[in-house]
Design an enzyme around this catalytic site. Sequence first.
Site, PDB file in Angstrom:
ATOM      1  N   GLU A 269      -4.524 -15.549  -2.009  1.00 26.96           N
ATOM      2  CA  GLU A 269      -3.668 -14.384  -1.828  1.00 26.96           C
ATOM      3  C   GLU A 269      -4.505 -13.188  -2.281  1.00 26.96           C
ATOM      4  O   GLU A 269      -4.522 -12.839  -3.460  1.00 26.96           O
ATOM      5  CB  GLU A 269      -2.382 -14.483  -2.650  1.00 26.96           C
ATOM      6  CG  GLU A 269      -1.438 -13.321  -2.363  1.00 26.96           C
ATOM      7  CD  GLU A 269      -0.528 -12.967  -3.528  1.00 26.96           C
ATOM      8  OE1 GLU A 269       0.449 -12.250  -3.287  1.00 26.96           O
ATOM      9  OE2 GLU A 269      -0.799 -13.383  -4.663  1.00 26.96           O
TER      10      GLU A 269
ATOM     11  N   ASP B  67      -2.910 -17.550  -6.465  1.00 29.28           N
ATOM     12  CA  ASP B  67      -2.122 -16.332  -6.584  1.00 29.28           C
ATOM     13  C   ASP B  67      -2.954 -15.191  -7.161  1.00 29.28           C
ATOM     14  O   ASP B  67      -3.834 -15.394  -7.995  1.00 29.28           O
ATOM     15  CB  ASP B  67      -0.925 -16.611  -7.499  1.00 29.28           C
ATOM     16  CG  ASP B  67      -0.012 -15.418  -7.670  1.00 29.28           C
ATOM     17  OD1 ASP B  67       0.560 -14.979  -6.658  1.00 29.28           O
ATOM     18  OD2 ASP B  67       0.115 -14.934  -8.804  1.00 29.28           O
TER      19      ASP B  67
END
EC number: 2.4.1.18
Length: 731
Positions: free
Chosen positions: A464, A411
């Site tokens: 990401e 993330d």
Amino acid sequence: MSRSEKLTGEHLAPEPAEMARLVAGTHHNPHGILGAHEYGDHTVIRAFRPHAVEVVALVGKDRFSLQHLDSGLFAVALPFVDLIDYRLQVTYEGCEPHTVADAYRFLPTLGEVDLHLFAEGRHERLWEVLGAHPRSFTTADGVVSGVSFAVWAPNAKGVSLIGEFNGWNGHEAPMRVLGPSGVWELFWPDFPCDGLYKFRVHGADGVVTDRADPFAFGTEVPPQTASRVTSSDYTWGDDDWMAGRALRNPVNEAMSTYEVHLGSWRPGLSYRQLARELTDYIVDQGFTHVELLPVAEHPFAGSWGYQVTSYYAPTSRFGTPDDFRALVDALHQAGIGVIVDWVPAHFPKDAWALGRFDGTPLYEHSDPKRGEQLDWGTYVFDFGRPEVRNFLVANALYWLQEFHIDGLRVDAVASMLYLDYSRPEGGWTPNVHGGRENLEAVQFLQEMNATAHKVAPGIVTIAEESTSWPGVTRPTNIGGLGFSMKWNMGWMHDTLDYVSRDPVYRSYHHHEMTFSMLYAFSENYVLPLSHDEVVHGKGTLWGRMPGNNHVKAAGLRSLLAYQWAHPGKQLLFMGQEFGQRAEWSEQRGLDWFQLDENGFSNGIQRLVRDINDIYRCHPALWSLDTTPEGYSWIDANDSANNVLSFMRYGSDGSVLACVFNFAGAEHRDYRLGLPRAGRWREVLNTDATIYHGSGIGNLGGVDATDDPWHGRPASAVLVLPPTSALWLTPA
């Protein structure tokens, strides 16, 4: 013979300064005072039990009562040396005596090699030495079982073990620091196998805090915050899957991923129940993988889980770590790969977790311009510190090895890569070269990826990463970050912008649907329609579609078919596979009732099932995903008709023609260039009645003739239903 008389000696009491530190909880080596120590021809046993009324040393069949000296310190001098073994019988007011081995007679449970590797940031199984671990030792009086505890707090003035076992008392179980390592350690006999505990840390700043174990394998159910001693006796049944994984390259294989938030998929289910229900559903829908939003423990159940407080503990909301293993095992035995979201970019400021752990910036960077993430109100890891880097790299390996996880979706990578990420002017400090790149974060990501792929061949790491940072999926040995894949955020934004427009205006934005092919092979991409698109007022995919319900359903079906046909792997957030209409909310689960109330939801769900089946069976849709040889335009420029068409090619020589009509009207007599003449079968028509469409199509196939078109040697005349997708293969 029983002996209870008190024996005295000149070394019965420690030095006053030593005693003061022990009582204050700031002694760095309580083992040097407590336990058994030889003085000449005597052995002195000391025990620190502030709330005890009596302490007796049991040596063989002999009993020696310890004298209460001061502030809970008991001691006795035995008239001999070479003490081999003993027990302590401790009595508290109103309680029966209990007998236990003395925690302060055991040697450290960490070796010099472990401490050296940790200091260098290179211990690949760090979770086996830090944290809480049940152990047994064979002594002269028998086997002593208990739990060893170890925690890194180099700047702490003192650390004590607290828990249910001692009434959360911060005096009875002081820990020792092991040399310059900063690791505090203690073995506690007879500690409950699932007991709750914390570390009471006397910080360098003078503040005393009770901390959860950074390496805890288990936790209390939030909002409670204690750590729980946890061990595993799980027997895996996924040997075939794991053996096959080591031989695979996910980049060149089919990957359609169902993204799931466990707490709201079907609220109330445990890991074991999810092992049945979620597995059955994913198999039925045909997805190859599931991606779980963060399962590491986090304080707020209503969140996605991206503010992690216990990196080594699956959330206890749904069961034990072994229950989570059972979920992964069930998915593997059903042929489903398991990816988890992993959050090494930042962590929350909760006073019982990692932040300012020993009274100083320890896990976080000491410079607030680097150590705090302003957008999220969190701390940023100090990626340049070897011990912190080791904590994170080992954590990645822990999930891959201990839980057989097949992939990590990392993330907020962009926030790690740029020192000025979301910071005002003057709110960041440059690197040693004067640039904005976070060089320590780059090195960490390279190390994590290289190590993960070395230790667990066949796994996938996914970034990401929302910027144009070069080489995210390039191997580390040629300067890349080493990820297997990255999310294609540009594709997602452009595509959703386009399909959200009324078809009347789409021709003016045709470039939004063609631009992605200019860079489609610069990285290995995942095409995400993720949780980020169904929250914070964004609505749902269904809600983005213009028009009435019939048009919305057609639009969503064509969008999903376009996603599956476009180069890259697919990811779809739960609920979107049946066109959920309400935005995600932590207050409820998915709106499964839609499947009972209208045909549109059933049609979309049936479509996703079918495109997954077609996708898995057609290597043209995935085997050359990352190379230009797997794709060519048929016509990228038909903006007047809102039509896109292209070919997909497989490494086995297979081909698939894909044509998309994003206009609100059907196109009859639409000639499409094809690579060969003959019969072409319509393997997918998103407007078919089985999907609750209007049923316009080509009766299952078309005949291509030797009439060149679109620069190709053959062509066929098609009917393109309104807002639809057609996939064609040679019959």
